[in-house]
Design an enzyme around this catalytic site. Structure first.
Site, short mmCIF file in Angstrom:
data_model
loop_
_atom_site.label_atom_id
_atom_site.label_comp_id
_atom_site.label_asym_id
_atom_site.label_seq_id
_atom_site.Cartn_x
_atom_site.Cartn_y
_atom_site.Cartn_z
N GLN A 186 0.83 -1.20 0.00
CA GLN A 186 0.00 0.00 0.00
C GLN A 186 0.87 1.26 0.00
O GLN A 186 1.90 1.31 0.67
CB GLN A 186 -0.91 0.00 1.22
CG GLN A 186 -1.98 -1.08 1.20
CD GLN A 186 -3.08 -0.79 0.21
OE1 GLN A 186 -3.33 0.36 -0.16
NE2 GLN A 186 -3.77 -1.84 -0.24
N TYR A 245 -5.66 -13.24 -3.40
CA TYR A 245 -4.86 -12.09 -3.87
C TYR A 245 -4.02 -11.61 -2.68
O TYR A 245 -3.95 -10.42 -2.36
CB TYR A 245 -5.72 -10.96 -4.40
CG TYR A 245 -6.79 -11.37 -5.40
CD1 TYR A 245 -6.48 -11.50 -6.75
CD2 TYR A 245 -8.09 -11.64 -4.99
CE1 TYR A 245 -7.47 -11.89 -7.66
CE2 TYR A 245 -9.07 -12.02 -5.88
CZ TYR A 245 -8.75 -12.14 -7.23
OH TYR A 245 -9.73 -12.52 -8.12
N GLU A 299 -1.69 -16.23 -4.15
CA GLU A 299 -1.18 -15.07 -4.89
C GLU A 299 -0.49 -15.57 -6.16
O GLU A 299 0.25 -16.55 -6.13
CB GLU A 299 -0.19 -14.29 -4.01
CG GLU A 299 0.65 -13.26 -4.70
CD GLU A 299 -0.18 -12.17 -5.36
OE1 GLU A 299 0.04 -11.91 -6.56
OE2 GLU A 299 -1.04 -11.58 -4.67
N ASP A 326 -8.50 -9.30 -1.56
CA ASP A 326 -8.06 -7.94 -1.89
C ASP A 326 -7.69 -7.92 -3.36
O ASP A 326 -6.52 -7.91 -3.72
CB ASP A 326 -6.87 -7.56 -1.00
CG ASP A 326 -6.41 -6.13 -1.22
OD1 ASP A 326 -7.10 -5.37 -1.93
OD2 ASP A 326 -5.33 -5.78 -0.70
N CYS A 353 -10.46 -1.43 -3.88
CA CYS A 353 -9.91 -0.11 -4.19
C CYS A 353 -10.69 0.58 -5.31
O CYS A 353 -10.28 1.65 -5.77
CB CYS A 353 -8.43 -0.21 -4.56
SG CYS A 353 -8.07 -1.30 -5.94
#
Length: 438
Positions: A256, A292, A316, A368, A395
């Protein structure tokens, strides 16, 4: 260049051409950081404006009969929330094509920015998610620690700059274009990023410059040379600190960008899982998933709430991130890190034996996904697996809303929704939604 200074007549036809300048009454905000106006019955998406203002705007796109795009060149009646732009290189006194991109809300007071983001999220969840407005009353976009005091500046720990292939000049792209704009400042960046930024330099053999300032390591510069996709130093390990917990991350890996964002999301997911525990809805021994999963930040948040014996598998597609996750979750005896595409991993689970499927039905999934969202296929797979709970970190509000509609249709209820201002002075925001199977 054609000019039109007459007030727009809502009943009149509105032929518009690129380069026309028109006066617009700005009425609303749209997803993507642009405001909404009308000109002769046609919707105009206008940049660098604020709802409630009257502006003169230059048309930049008019190929569609139903809408056009424009950019503000003069404010005729200003909103009380208009401020001097936080980035001089993106200010209104520059020609639109010379305005640096990446701070499209930089002319708006921070509280109003958050109100506008909340409006976008609520509108998306109504229009695309199928929620009633009553379910969204009181939704606010929460500020990060320290942003009000700093006016939302100095938060970005990761910045990408580009290099003009002809001049070698370094800078961000112009707003809504791929034209490199040389700049003298990066007001959204942390001091560590600004200290190493090669502003004013010429780098003719470089295609892009990534600046990284980890919270527990030295700042560094990753260079993409020529048309190569690999950045020098991108696989170097760096240390990040979230509270008192350390994380190993590849320098070029995903993390992030807001200095406080990892802790904000860690805490939000931890609190969501804690709520599930308090409600008797969380099974630590079930087949819990972190999809993810990146470097394992959110799997660690689940463990913070449920205890170090929790069973959790983080999935992932990037092998380097999976290696990092394995390191970061090593002390959790029930944690696994798997390199796989999420859709393929879920497809395998859908064909698994009944005992495995039962453990999944009792489990909690944290996901995510990228900006495009999990998407219909992955949401349909999750619906088929039917985990007890889903904690969705998003997001993009429209992507979240569309996936919400799919999950609601599959029998889930939206049990909680929070939003966070992890990207001040831009239109972006982060949301954390909690879904429980009814």
């Amino acid at each position: 260049m054609a000019h039109s200074s007459q007030p727009a007549d809502p009943a009149a036809p509105a032929p518009l051409s690129v380069g026309d300048e028109v006066e617009l009454d700005v009425t609303n905000i749209a997803h993507g950081g642009v405001s909404v106006a009308r000109h002769g019955g046609r919707v105009v998406f206008v940049a660098d404006a604020i709802p409630g203002e009257r502006v003169r705007a230059r048309v930049t796109e008019a190929r569609k009969k139903s809408f056009a795009r424009a950019v503000t060149v003069e404010v005729i009646e200003a909103s009380p929330d208009r401020r001097d732009h936080v980035w001089p290189e993106a200010a209104l006194d520059r020609a639109p094509q010379d305005r640096a991109g990446g701070a499209e809300f930089g002319h708006i007071a921070l509280p109003r920015q958050r109100d506008l983001k909340a409006q976008v999220l609520v509108d998306a969840m109504q229009r695309f998610g199928g929620l009633d407005v009553e379910e969204l009353v009181g939704l606010e976009v929460e500020a990060c620690l320290g942003d009000d005091e700093s006016n939302g500046l100095g938060y970005r720990t990761r910045v990408r700059l580009h290099v003009d292939p002809e001049t070698g000049a370094v800078g961000p792209y112009a707003a809504r274009s791929r034209r490199v704009i040389p700049v003298l400042s990066l007001p959204l960046a942390t001091e560590g990023v600004e200290a190493i930024a090669p502003l004013g330099d010429s780098m003719p053999d470089v295609a892009a410059v990534d600046l990284v300032a980890p919270s527990a390591d030295d700042p560094r510069m990753l260079l993409t040379v020529g048309d190569g996709r690999k950045r020098a130093g991108e696989d170097d390990p760096v240390r990040e600190l979230v509270g008192d917990r350390g994380f190993l991350v590849r320098a070029g890996g995903f993390w992030q960008v807001h200095r406080e964002a990892p802790e904000v999301l860690f805490t939000a997911v931890r609190d969501a899982v804690t709520h599930l525990i308090d409600e008797g809805r969380f099974d630590a021994a079930a087949a819990n998933l972190d999809l993810y999963g990146g470097a394992g930040l959110l799997a660690a948040a689940m463990a913070e709430a449920a205890g170090p014996q929790v069973k959790v598998t983080t999935v992932e597609a990037d092998a380097g991130a999976t290696d990092d996750a394995a390191e970061n979750l090593a002390e959790l005896v029930g944690a696994r890190a798997i390199t796989a595409r999420v859709d393929r991993y879920l497809a395998d689970l859908l064909s698994a034996a009944p005992p495995v499927r039962d453990r999944l039905r009792r489990g909690t999934v944290v996901l995510d996904p990228p900006r495009s969202g999990a998407g219909g296929d992955v949401c349909a797979q999750l619906a088929g697996l039917a985990p007890a709970n889903i904690v969705y970190v998003a997001c993009d509000p429209v992507a979240l809303a569309r996936d919400t509609k799919t999950l609601l249709a599959a029998g889930y209820a939206l049990a909680g929704l929070r939003a966070f201002d992890l990207f001040p002075h831009t239109h972006h925001l982060e949301s954390v939604a909690l879904f429980t199977r009814e």
